[in-house]
Design an enzyme around this catalytic site. Structure first.
Site, PDB file in Angstrom:
ATOM      1  N   GLU A  85       0.811  -1.217   0.000  1.00  7.65           N
ATOM      2  CA  GLU A  85       0.000   0.000   0.000  1.00  7.65           C
ATOM      3  C   GLU A  85       0.847   1.272   0.000  1.00  7.65           C
ATOM      4  O   GLU A  85       0.366   2.341   0.411  1.00  7.65           O
ATOM      5  CB  GLU A  85      -0.972  -0.017   1.185  1.00  7.65           C
ATOM      6  CG  GLU A  85      -2.053  -1.083   1.015  1.00  7.65           C
ATOM      7  CD  GLU A  85      -3.230  -0.911   1.950  1.00  7.65           C
ATOM      8  OE1 GLU A  85      -3.002  -0.836   3.167  1.00  7.65           O
ATOM      9  OE2 GLU A  85      -4.366  -0.854   1.445  1.00  7.65           O
ATOM     10  N   HIS A 104      -0.425   5.419   7.604  1.00  8.62           N
ATOM     11  CA  HIS A 104      -1.535   4.503   7.318  1.00  8.62           C
ATOM     12  C   HIS A 104      -1.540   3.419   8.393  1.00  8.62           C
ATOM     13  O   HIS A 104      -0.512   2.801   8.663  1.00  8.62           O
ATOM     14  CB  HIS A 104      -1.395   3.866   5.937  1.00  8.62           C
ATOM     15  CG  HIS A 104      -2.436   2.801   5.705  1.00  8.62           C
ATOM     16  ND1 HIS A 104      -3.785   3.102   5.619  1.00  8.62           N
ATOM     17  CD2 HIS A 104      -2.346   1.455   5.600  1.00  8.62           C
ATOM     18  CE1 HIS A 104      -4.464   1.987   5.452  1.00  8.62           C
ATOM     19  NE2 HIS A 104      -3.622   0.961   5.436  1.00  8.62           N
ATOM     20  N   HIS A 106      -4.258   0.471  10.907  1.00  7.42           N
ATOM     21  CA  HIS A 106      -5.482  -0.336  10.989  1.00  7.42           C
ATOM     22  C   HIS A 106      -6.036  -0.231  12.417  1.00  7.42           C
ATOM     23  O   HIS A 106      -5.985  -1.210  13.174  1.00  7.42           O
ATOM     24  CB  HIS A 106      -5.179  -1.790  10.637  1.00  7.42           C
ATOM     25  CG  HIS A 106      -4.807  -2.017   9.205  1.00  7.42           C
ATOM     26  ND1 HIS A 106      -4.535  -3.263   8.692  1.00  7.42           N
ATOM     27  CD2 HIS A 106      -4.669  -1.149   8.169  1.00  7.42           C
ATOM     28  CE1 HIS A 106      -4.244  -3.157   7.399  1.00  7.42           C
ATOM     29  NE2 HIS A 106      -4.304  -1.886   7.064  1.00  7.42           N
ATOM     30  N   HIS A 170     -11.247  -1.551   6.924  1.00  9.60           N
ATOM     31  CA  HIS A 170      -9.827  -1.635   6.593  1.00  9.60           C
ATOM     32  C   HIS A 170      -8.959  -0.851   7.571  1.00  9.60           C
ATOM     33  O   HIS A 170      -8.184  -1.444   8.322  1.00  9.60           O
ATOM     34  CB  HIS A 170      -9.627  -1.138   5.155  1.00  9.60           C
ATOM     35  CG  HIS A 170      -8.203  -0.992   4.719  1.00  9.60           C
ATOM     36  ND1 HIS A 170      -7.862  -0.450   3.500  1.00  9.60           N
ATOM     37  CD2 HIS A 170      -7.020  -1.285   5.324  1.00  9.60           C
ATOM     38  CE1 HIS A 170      -6.547  -0.442   3.371  1.00  9.60           C
ATOM     39  NE2 HIS A 170      -6.019  -0.943   4.471  1.00  9.60           N
TER      40      HIS A 170
HETATM   41 ZN   LIG Z   1      -3.996  -1.025   5.072  1.00 11.20          ZN
END
Ligand SMILES: [Zn+2]
Length: 257
Positions: A85, A104, A106, A170
């Site tokens: 990603e 980023h 989770h 996500h």
């Molecule tokens: Zn991710």
């Protein structure tokens, strides 16, 4: 963003940011990455993944890779590769030339809110997370792995005008003016998501008054004479606090091992 008491090497900032995010339980194992782009650079620095990945909690400067805008490793140790990603980061940097850091993650409570069809609402005032809630946090409706340039660009377009976006089933992505800003904002957002989740267990939330929401949307003064320092000074104070917490918890785990 600079400060004499914080490391200036961006690799060190990224590694420290990863360890802090794990220690604060914003993300865990190897799920998540922090990146930095120097203004004008045609490469970025980002935590690597792969067979030699120690996970967020144990990230060091050696786990940070230099990656070009095709998503290919330019420099960094063997056994690590750019995250799939990486295109979240590249899409955002490409679309926002002045942007210097992306996180980023989770985060469990935020993902739970997206699964439950809930969102962040203006439920608190008077402290940091309230400003995030007052401005709103959109939810990117797709749960796809953002693993191509086209998906990265689509997501970056979705995030236009926002510093935080949740991603359905996500995770979440946060941008900032430097690694310290992005990481501390991600923690504030995670705290807000956890509080929102818990409040929803009690029933429909009471929203704060419209005029107080409007006040929370105004920029903070950076030269306040009472209370917390505003702006970058407050961000750096918060960053140093989390650096100290992370270091203390690392020492404690070493002693108990
Ligand atoms: Zn991710």
């Amino acid at each position: 963003m600079t400060d004499s008491q914080t490391p200036l090497d961006p690799r060190e900032l990224i590694a420290t940011g990863c360890r802090i995010l794990a220690q604060q339980e914003v993300s865990y194992a190897s799920f998540g990455h922090v990146s930095h782009r120097a203004p004008g650079s045609d490469t970025i620095l980002i935590k690597g993944k792969g067979a030699q990945d120690p996970g967020l909690r144990f990230t060091t400067v050696d786990d940070v890779l230099e990656v070009d805008f095709d998503g290919l490793r330019v420099a960094g140790r063997e056994g690590l590769q750019p995250p799939s990603e990486v295109f979240i980061h590249l899409g955002l940097y490409e679309r926002n030339p002045d942007l210097t850091s992306v996180v980023h993650v989770h985060p469990e409570y935020a993902v739970a809110l997206t699964i439950g069809g809930r969102t962040i609402q203006p439920v608190i005032g008077a402290y940091g997370g309230g400003r995030i809630a007052a401005r709103g946090v959109p939810t990117y409706p797709r749960s796809v792995t953002v693993a191509s340039p086209d998906l990265g660009r689509e997501f970056a377009e979705f995030m236009d005008g926002h510093r935080i976006a949740m991603m359905q089933g996500h995770g979440a992505t946060v941008v900032g003016d430097g690694v310290e800003d992005a990481v501390t904002r991600a923690i504030s957002f995670n705290d807000l998501a956890r509080l929102t989740y818990r409040a929803l267990l009690l029933g429909e939330p009471t929203l704060i008054a419209d005029e107080e929401v409007a006040a929370m949307r105004k920029p903070q003064q950076s030269n306040r004479t009472r209370g917390s320092a505003g702006g970058a000074a407050a961000t750096l104070a918060t960053w140093r606090h989390y650096c100290a917490l992370e270091a203390a918890s690392s020492t404690a785990s070493t002693i108990s091992a």
